[in-house]
Design a protein around this motif. Structure first.
Motif, PDB file in Angstrom:
ATOM      1  N   TRP A 246       0.871  -1.175   0.000  1.00 52.89           N
ATOM      2  CA  TRP A 246       0.000   0.000   0.000  1.00 52.89           C
ATOM      3  C   TRP A 246       0.908   1.225   0.000  1.00 52.89           C
ATOM      4  CZ3 TRP A 246      -0.661  -4.548   2.319  1.00 52.89           C
ATOM      5  CH2 TRP A 246      -1.925  -5.156   2.315  1.00 52.89           C
ATOM      6  N   ARG A 247       0.775   2.088  -1.021  1.00 57.31           N
ATOM      7  CA  ARG A 247       1.648   3.252  -1.149  1.00 57.31           C
ATOM      8  C   ARG A 247       0.801   4.470  -1.489  1.00 57.31           C
ATOM      9  NH1 ARG A 247       3.194  -0.922  -3.717  1.00 57.31           N
ATOM     10  NH2 ARG A 247       2.737  -0.119  -5.809  1.00 57.31           N
ATOM     11  N   LEU A 248       0.929   5.516  -0.668  1.00 57.69           N
ATOM     12  CA  LEU A 248       0.177   6.754  -0.876  1.00 57.69           C
ATOM     13  C   LEU A 248       1.124   7.929  -0.679  1.00 57.69           C
ATOM     14  CD1 LEU A 248      -1.701   4.647   1.052  1.00 57.69           C
ATOM     15  CD2 LEU A 248      -3.429   6.373   0.520  1.00 57.69           C
ATOM     16  N   ALA A 249       0.941   8.981  -1.475  1.00 61.32           N
ATOM     17  CA  ALA A 249       1.792  10.165  -1.342  1.00 61.32           C
ATOM     18  C   ALA A 249       1.045  11.387  -1.851  1.00 61.32           C
ATOM     19  CB  ALA A 249       3.098   9.990  -2.122  1.00 61.32           C
ATOM     20  N   GLY A 250       1.027  12.433  -1.022  1.00 61.10           N
ATOM     21  CA  GLY A 250       0.412  13.683  -1.426  1.00 61.10           C
ATOM     22  C   GLY A 250       0.438  14.691  -0.301  1.00 61.10           C
ATOM     23  N   ALA A 251       0.539  15.974  -0.640  1.00 60.92           N
ATOM     24  CA  ALA A 251       0.499  17.071   0.326  1.00 60.92           C
ATOM     25  C   ALA A 251       1.549  16.923   1.422  1.00 60.92           C
ATOM     26  CB  ALA A 251      -0.893  17.189   0.942  1.00 60.92           C
ATOM     27  N   GLY A 252       2.721  16.426   1.073  1.00 57.85           N
ATOM     28  CA  GLY A 252       3.804  16.281   2.033  1.00 57.85           C
ATOM     29  C   GLY A 252       3.716  15.035   2.905  1.00 57.85           C
ATOM     30  N   ILE A 253       2.755  14.147   2.636  1.00 63.71           N
ATOM     31  CA  ILE A 253       2.594  12.914   3.415  1.00 63.71           C
ATOM     32  C   ILE A 253       2.929  11.728   2.524  1.00 63.71           C
ATOM     33  CG2 ILE A 253       1.006  11.503   4.768  1.00 63.71           C
ATOM     34  CD1 ILE A 253      -0.702  14.039   5.144  1.00 63.71           C
ATOM     35  N   GLU A 254       3.745  10.819   3.028  1.00 66.23           N
ATOM     36  CA  GLU A 254       4.063   9.585   2.307  1.00 66.23           C
ATOM     37  C   GLU A 254       3.825   8.392   3.222  1.00 66.23           C
ATOM     38  OE1 GLU A 254       7.919   9.527   0.591  1.00 66.23           O
ATOM     39  OE2 GLU A 254       7.657  11.418  -0.511  1.00 66.23           O
ATOM     40  N   VAL A 255       3.147   7.385   2.685  1.00 62.20           N
ATOM     41  CA  VAL A 255       2.872   6.150   3.408  1.00 62.20           C
ATOM     42  C   VAL A 255       3.308   4.984   2.541  1.00 62.20           C
ATOM     43  CG1 VAL A 255       1.043   4.616   4.272  1.00 62.20           C
ATOM     44  CG2 VAL A 255       0.928   7.075   4.720  1.00 62.20           C
ATOM     45  N   GLU A 256       4.055   4.068   3.122  1.00 66.53           N
ATOM     46  CA  GLU A 256       4.418   2.824   2.450  1.00 66.53           C
ATOM     47  C   GLU A 256       4.214   1.682   3.433  1.00 66.53           C
ATOM     48  OE1 GLU A 256       8.105   0.622   0.089  1.00 66.53           O
ATOM     49  OE2 GLU A 256       8.258   2.733   0.677  1.00 66.53           O
ATOM     50  N   ALA A 257       3.384   0.715   3.064  1.00 62.19           N
ATOM     51  CA  ALA A 257       3.019  -0.352   3.987  1.00 62.19           C
ATOM     52  C   ALA A 257       3.096  -1.710   3.310  1.00 62.19           C
ATOM     53  CB  ALA A 257       1.610  -0.123   4.534  1.00 62.19           C
ATOM     54  N   HIS A 258       3.399  -2.721   4.131  1.00 61.01           N
ATOM     55  CA  HIS A 258       3.532  -4.089   3.635  1.00 61.01           C
ATOM     56  C   HIS A 258       2.976  -5.053   4.678  1.00 61.01           C
ATOM     57  CE1 HIS A 258       6.326  -2.556   0.555  1.00 61.01           C
ATOM     58  NE2 HIS A 258       6.840  -1.829   1.539  1.00 61.01           N
ATOM     59  N   ALA A 259       2.415  -6.162   4.188  1.00 64.21           N
ATOM     60  CA  ALA A 259       1.877  -7.178   5.101  1.00 64.21           C
ATOM     61  C   ALA A 259       2.976  -8.049   5.687  1.00 64.21           C
ATOM     62  CB  ALA A 259       0.857  -8.049   4.379  1.00 64.21           C
ATOM     63  N   ASP A 260       4.165  -8.069   5.062  1.00 65.26           N
ATOM     64  CA  ASP A 260       5.320  -8.819   5.580  1.00 65.26           C
ATOM     65  C   ASP A 260       5.047 -10.303   5.717  1.00 65.26           C
ATOM     66  OD1 ASP A 260       6.853  -6.515   5.758  1.00 65.26           O
ATOM     67  OD2 ASP A 260       6.219  -6.097   7.811  1.00 65.26           O
ATOM     68  N   GLY A 261       4.193 -10.823   4.867  1.00 65.32           N
ATOM     69  CA  GLY A 261       3.925 -12.255   4.906  1.00 65.32           C
ATOM     70  C   GLY A 261       3.032 -12.712   6.035  1.00 65.32           C
ATOM     71  N   VAL A 262       2.528 -11.770   6.847  1.00 64.58           N
ATOM     72  CA  VAL A 262       1.629 -12.138   7.938  1.00 64.58           C
ATOM     73  C   VAL A 262       0.269 -12.509   7.354  1.00 64.58           C
ATOM     74  CG1 VAL A 262       0.460 -11.311  10.016  1.00 64.58           C
ATOM     75  CG2 VAL A 262       2.816 -10.622   9.544  1.00 64.58           C
ATOM     76  N   ALA A 263      -0.244 -13.675   7.722  1.00 65.31           N
ATOM     77  CA  ALA A 263      -1.539 -14.114   7.203  1.00 65.31           C
ATOM     78  C   ALA A 263      -2.637 -13.192   7.691  1.00 65.31           C
ATOM     79  CB  ALA A 263      -1.824 -15.552   7.652  1.00 65.31           C
ATOM     80  N   PRO A 264      -3.602 -12.842   6.826  1.00 67.50           N
ATOM     81  CA  PRO A 264      -4.671 -11.943   7.254  1.00 67.50           C
ATOM     82  C   PRO A 264      -5.716 -12.664   8.094  1.00 67.50           C
ATOM     83  CG  PRO A 264      -5.067 -12.647   5.010  1.00 67.50           C
ATOM     84  CD  PRO A 264      -3.734 -13.233   5.411  1.00 67.50           C
ATOM     85  N   HIS A 265      -6.381 -11.910   8.963  1.00 66.80           N
ATOM     86  CA  HIS A 265      -7.615 -12.378   9.565  1.00 66.80           C
ATOM     87  C   HIS A 265      -8.713 -12.227   8.504  1.00 66.80           C
ATOM     88  CE1 HIS A 265      -5.329 -12.005  13.215  1.00 66.80           C
ATOM     89  NE2 HIS A 265      -6.353 -12.389  13.968  1.00 66.80           N
ATOM     90  N   LEU A 266      -9.552 -13.229   8.374  1.00 64.40           N
ATOM     91  CA  LEU A 266     -10.629 -13.196   7.394  1.00 64.40           C
ATOM     92  C   LEU A 266     -11.902 -12.769   8.095  1.00 64.40           C
ATOM     93  CD1 LEU A 266      -9.756 -16.418   5.392  1.00 64.40           C
ATOM     94  CD2 LEU A 266      -9.142 -14.049   4.881  1.00 64.40           C
ATOM     95  N   LEU A 267     -12.269 -11.510   7.895  1.00 64.71           N
ATOM     96  CA  LEU A 267     -13.389 -10.913   8.606  1.00 64.71           C
ATOM     97  C   LEU A 267     -14.668 -11.010   7.771  1.00 64.71           C
ATOM     98  CD1 LEU A 267     -11.588  -7.710   9.930  1.00 64.71           C
ATOM     99  CD2 LEU A 267     -11.817  -9.931  11.044  1.00 64.71           C
ATOM    100  N   PRO A 268     -15.818 -10.960   8.424  1.00 67.67           N
ATOM    101  CA  PRO A 268     -17.084 -11.044   7.688  1.00 67.67           C
ATOM    102  C   PRO A 268     -17.509  -9.698   7.128  1.00 67.67           C
ATOM    103  CG  PRO A 268     -17.532 -10.910  10.027  1.00 67.67           C
ATOM    104  CD  PRO A 268     -16.025 -10.950   9.886  1.00 67.67           C
TER     105      PRO A 268
END
Length: 319
Positions: A246-268
């Motif tokens: 997940w990568r977002l950038a704008g207005a001086g804000i930058e975000v970079e995120a990764h799941a790092d291989g962690v299995a997700p919780h499967l939510l309803p």
């Protein structure tokens, strides 16, 4: 509430300086809380989605999930009530919430009881996180992070584990729309930085008005008591969400995120008109890695990394 205002809010919209947390009466209104305990690495999430079936009758879907472990506990509740004026939610004896507390009792191993103090709420502005779009009637989706941080007292039990939440930090948001969840979406939220007063949250997907659809994303960052937000397409915001992260950038804000291989919780997710839920539908990573950089006029205001980020790339139910 005056009839004209109630009819306007029933479209999903809110007037300037309105309270988006109040019940609108659209097809689905989802409430989400996230509790992060940096000292132990524990994360707990709680969900209440109040929906209307094909006859207009309210019902609810509730869920709890916790990390570490993959435990998820969910229930379909036959009735629900919410105040149109402010945050006040009830679903029988299983779920009650307001600005100061949250209590969930889904089953013997699906319980949570917490109170909040020292909140940083959404600042008093004309509009919520989507800006002027909150005033537009009939959008397919709205989103508003109303609690950016608060100190928590209490505990949770999800599956085999009891989680001590004393001293944890809370986050809460609401999303709503006439048709339930969108056909595709992305989302993220993080506390757990080296500064306890830093929060980031974002949400996006295919949304629109009638047959007009666009890719929209809102990004919110709090550093101390300063809250900044960027909304695409109203302002430039680069967004890339795929298998690489997940990568977002704008207005001086930058975000970079990764799941790092962690299995997700499967939510309803709820199927509003059919009074049922789809289990294992929304994959949410409860403890990913998120790097945040915030700059103002070329100067770095904050830069840090959380190892306890919530990250989601989901799909909705169209039938």
């Amino acid at each position: 509430m005056p009839p004209m205002l109630a009819a306007y809010r029933a479209t999903g919209a809110d007037p300037p300086f309105g309270d988006p947390r109040g019940y609108h009466g659209v097809g689905m209104e989802g409430h989400f809380w996230r509790f992060t305990q940096p000292h132990t690495g524990a994360v707990v999430v709680a969900i209440l989605a109040i929906s209307r079936d094909a006859r207009g009758r309210p019902w609810a879907m509730a869920s709890l999930a916790a990390h570490p472990g993959g435990a998820v506990r969910s229930a379909t509740l036959p009735d629900a009530w919410a105040s149109p004026r402010h945050l006040d939610l009830r679903a029988g004896d299983a779920f009650t919430a307001d600005e100061r507390s949250l209590r969930v009792d889904l089953c013997e191993d699906g319980r949570l009881d917490v109170t909040f103090s020292e909140p940083l709420a959404w600042p008093r502005r004309a509009f919520g996180a989507l800006g002027p779009a909150h005033a537009v009637p009939g959008l397919s989706q709205y989103w508003h992070p109303w609690l950016l941080r608060a100190r928590v007292s209490g505990s949770a039990r999800v599956g085999d584990d009891t989680v001590d939440l004393d001293g944890a930090v809370a986050y809460a948001e609401k999303n709503w729309g006439a048709g339930g969840m969108p056909p595709a979406w992305w989302w993220g939220q993080a506390h757990g930085f080296d500064r306890a007063d830093v929060c980031v949250a974002f949400a996006g997907g295919r949304a629109g008005l009638g047959r007009v659809r666009a890719t929209a994303t809102a990004l919110v960052v709090a550093v101390g008591d300063e809250v900044r937000s960027v909304v695409r397409p109203l302002r430039p915001l680069r967004v890339a969400v795929d298998e690489r992260g997940w990568r977002l950038a704008g207005a001086g804000i930058e975000v970079e995120a990764h799941a790092d291989g962690v299995a997700p919780h499967l939510l309803p997710v709820p199927v509003p008109h059919e009074r049922r839920r789809l289990d294992d539908w929304a994959p949410q990573h409860l403890a990913g890695t998120l790097r945040l950089s915030v700059r103002r006029r070329g100067r770095t205001v904050y830069e840090g990394t959380s190892q306890l980020a919530g990250l989601e790339r989901g799909r909705g139910h169209l039938g």
